[in-house]
Motif scaffolding. Structure first.
Motif, PDB file in Angstrom:
ATOM      1  N   THR A  22     -13.445 -51.268  19.632  1.00  0.00           N
ATOM      2  CA  THR A  22     -12.877 -51.815  18.408  1.00  0.00           C
ATOM      3  C   THR A  22     -13.169 -53.311  18.366  1.00  0.00           C
TER       4      THR A  22
ATOM      5  N   ARG B  94      -7.542 -54.020  10.954  1.00  0.00           N
ATOM      6  CA  ARG B  94      -8.958 -54.204  11.256  1.00  0.00           C
ATOM      7  C   ARG B  94      -9.211 -54.314  12.755  1.00  0.00           C
TER       8      ARG B  94
ATOM      9  N   HIS C  64     -18.647 -50.114  12.661  1.00  0.00           N
ATOM     10  CA  HIS C  64     -19.240 -49.297  11.590  1.00  0.00           C
ATOM     11  C   HIS C  64     -18.232 -48.963  10.494  1.00  0.00           C
ATOM     12  N   GLN C  65     -16.952 -49.201  10.747  1.00  0.00           N
ATOM     13  CA  GLN C  65     -15.930 -48.920   9.747  1.00  0.00           C
ATOM     14  C   GLN C  65     -15.661 -50.120   8.828  1.00  0.00           C
TER      15      GLN C  65
ATOM     16  N   GLN D 188     -10.140 -51.102  14.278  1.00  0.00           N
ATOM     17  CA  GLN D 188     -11.301 -50.396  13.741  1.00  0.00           C
ATOM     18  C   GLN D 188     -12.577 -50.767  14.492  1.00  0.00           C
ATOM     19  N   TYR D 189     -13.598 -49.918  14.323  1.00  0.00           N
ATOM     20  CA  TYR D 189     -14.903 -50.153  14.939  1.00  0.00           C
ATOM     21  C   TYR D 189     -15.826 -50.843  13.930  1.00  0.00           C
TER      22      TYR D 189
ATOM     23  N   ARG E  42     -17.561 -57.485   9.162  1.00  0.00           N
ATOM     24  CA  ARG E  42     -18.182 -57.522  10.500  1.00  0.00           C
ATOM     25  C   ARG E  42     -18.558 -58.947  10.874  1.00  0.00           C
TER      26      ARG E  42
END
Length: 536
Positions: free
Chosen positions: A105, A144, A150-151, A147-148, A157
């Motif tokens: 994450t 957030r 790609h999410q 989350q990873y 990002r």
């Protein structure tokens, strides 16, 4: 003494026979921002990476002097560099998806920096991660953090990567194209964040192809070409009174309202950059090639496009602008028939396009093609350039080879590039391949989704000039989506401003950008960094 002092830096890659950096000298002091600008392959990123020991395997680094915090960096080993990275220098790269670990994450990614450099006790790391994400403008930072990569969207990002870079509060931040993937409002937020850290005494080394971004934050600028610094000095002097022809050409390549109707790929004559007119383009207003009426779309229970209507006529360019999450790309997917609307319709050349089975659309797909931001993601990595361009074509093998050669020539690529794989090409070459492939079936409309945002200013200029030439010759319509308002003002006839899925303002591009009526449009325009024109 500066944080970093370099004299006559040279970086070579003996296996490839390339000397990427030749004789660069620079110093970076606390509380100042030094920017390096230049086109792809100029050596600016290699220079930046060398300053933190990330030149790469097989590289040879020499210098008359290379000190970091007063210590001889030429004597550093791998362990010395690891100790410096994160604590002394935070590194922000352009492609956050590559930089962030896909198996962790983003919260864990940031927490690793806090742990490695013992920034805060273990019990406080979760709170600190949320504080850092909030500081760089990530909404719902607690969510957030779990989350990873790609999410998250590209902008989120990038902000997470910046949070990781500043986690250990380093005295130096090296930012390599840190705002390229961001819309203008988020870009302004990140620049304010970096400016605040600079005001607090942090040194910045900024690598960017956006000269307006550089002018908004840098104290000094170095202009690089072919591994050499061709001009340097105070930012306001270099960008307003450039002394070198190459700097003048870079400035002439910046798209804006002033460049409309002219080629951005200027030529130098007598030390002055000269823009030439683009070929005349005619818009046929008799019947739209794309007609969008009352279009709405949702992802699950969340509505992302709400009652959008517009037309695009043959030979016309319609721009769509707005911040990340405004619905721009979803509109593109709806127009391409890759997403079904929940209401409204899309018509292509007067015929229904949305709400019909794909088997009914397939015979007409040649009429609408897409050029995306990162064509490498859409290319089959096993295919050569020739096979990629030929894929939409029919006819005999000989006819396809002839057509591929014609298309490559048209987009300014040599015919022998057909045998190469896209991963062996530069970003600008790959984008030209994407344009050649899109042109192969002779489409009526090109949907361009951030087609130049990843390119440096000179390559961007060439691609925009190429699209204008194609329009003039073929009468092709463009639906042009971008977060770069300067690019949109340069290329578009009309513009739609989107916010939260709705069109809040539309009209002729000059009218909307010079006399905006909606507060959000004014907010967008106010967030755009301003570049002082050369000669003023």
């Amino acid at each position: 003494m500066g944080l970093i002092e370099v004299e006559d830096l040279r970086v070579a890659f003996p296996r490839s026979g390339v000397e990427a950096v030749r004789g660069v000298s620079l110093s970076i002091e606390a509380g100042e921002c030094v920017a390096i600008v230049g086109e792809s392959g100029s050596g600016k990123s290699v220079t930046a990476r060398t300053l933190v020991g990330l030149t790469g395997p097989g590289a040879t680094v020499t210098a008359t002097r290379f000190t970091v915090k007063g210590k001889d960096a030429l004597r550093f080993g791998a362990r010395d560099w690891r100790r410096l990275r994160g604590r002394f220098a935070g590194l922000v790269l352009q492609d956050a998806l590559v930089s962030l670990d896909p198996l962790r994450t983003v919260g864990d990614e940031i927490a690793e920096v806090l742990s490695t450099h013992d920034v805060v006790p273990r019990a406080n790391r979760g709170t600190k991660v949320i504080e850092l994400l909030d500081a760089v403008g990530v909404p719902e930072p607690g969510v957030r953090a779990r989350q990873y990569a790609h999410q998250l969207s590209g902008g989120l990002r990038q902000r997470a990567l910046i949070a990781s870079a500043i986690a250990a509060d380093p005295p130096l931040i090296i930012a390599d194209e840190p705002t390229t993937a961001l819309d203008v409002t988020v870009q302004a937020q990140i620049l304010r964040l970096l400016a605040a850290r600079k005001a607090a005494g942090t040194a910045l080394l900024m690598i960017s192809h956006d000269l307006a971004v550089v002018s908004s934050i840098a104290d000094r600028v170095l202009v690089m070409k072919d591994g050499v610094v061709v001009e340097e000095g105070p930012t306001d002097r270099v960008l307003s009174e450039p002394g070198h022809d190459y700097t003048k050409l870079l400035l002439a390549a910046v798209p804006s309202a002033a460049s409309r109707g002219t080629r951005l790929s200027a030529v130098a004559a007598g030390g002055v950059s000269l823009r030439t007119p683009l070929p005349e383009r005619r818009v046929d207003h008799s019947s739209p090639v794309v007609q969008v009426s009352g279009l709405s779309a949702a992802y699950g229970s969340r509505r992302v496009v709400d009652d959008v209507s517009f037309e695009v006529y043959p030979g016309e360019t319609v721009g769509i602008v707005g911040e990340s999450g405004s619905g721009k790309t979803t509109v593109a997917r709806l127009v391409l028939g890759l997403l079904a609307p929940i209401s409204g319709e899309v018509r292509l050349n007067g015929a229904p396009w949305s709400g019909i089975a794909e088997r009914r659309r397939r015979p007409h797909r040649a009429g609408i093609q897409v050029i995306s931001q990162n064509p490498l993601d859409s290319f089959d990595p096993r295919y050569t350039v020739g096979r990629l361009v030929a894929e939409p074509l029919g006819g005999s093998s000989r006819d396809r080879r002839t057509r591929v050669a014609e298309l490559l020539e048209r987009v300014g690529l040599p015919a022998d590039i057909a045998g190469r794989h896209p991963r062996r090409l530069s970003g600008g070459q790959r984008q030209r391949v994407a344009i050649a492939r899109a042109l192969a079936p002779r489409p009526d409309v090109l949907v361009c989704d951030e087609p130049v945002s990843a390119l440096d200013v000179s390559i961007q200029a060439q691609v925009l000039d190429l699209l204008a030439e194609i329009q003039a010759a073929d009468g092709t319509a463009l639906l042009f989506i971008s977060h770069d308002l300067g690019v949109v003002h340069h290329i578009s006839d009309r513009v739609l401003v989107m916010r939260k899925g709705r069109v809040v303002e539309e009209g002729h591009v000059d009218e909307v950008f010079f006399i905006p009526k909606h507060d959000y449009t004014r907010e967008l325009l106010g967030a755009v960094p301003k570049l002082v024109p050369a000669g003023t």
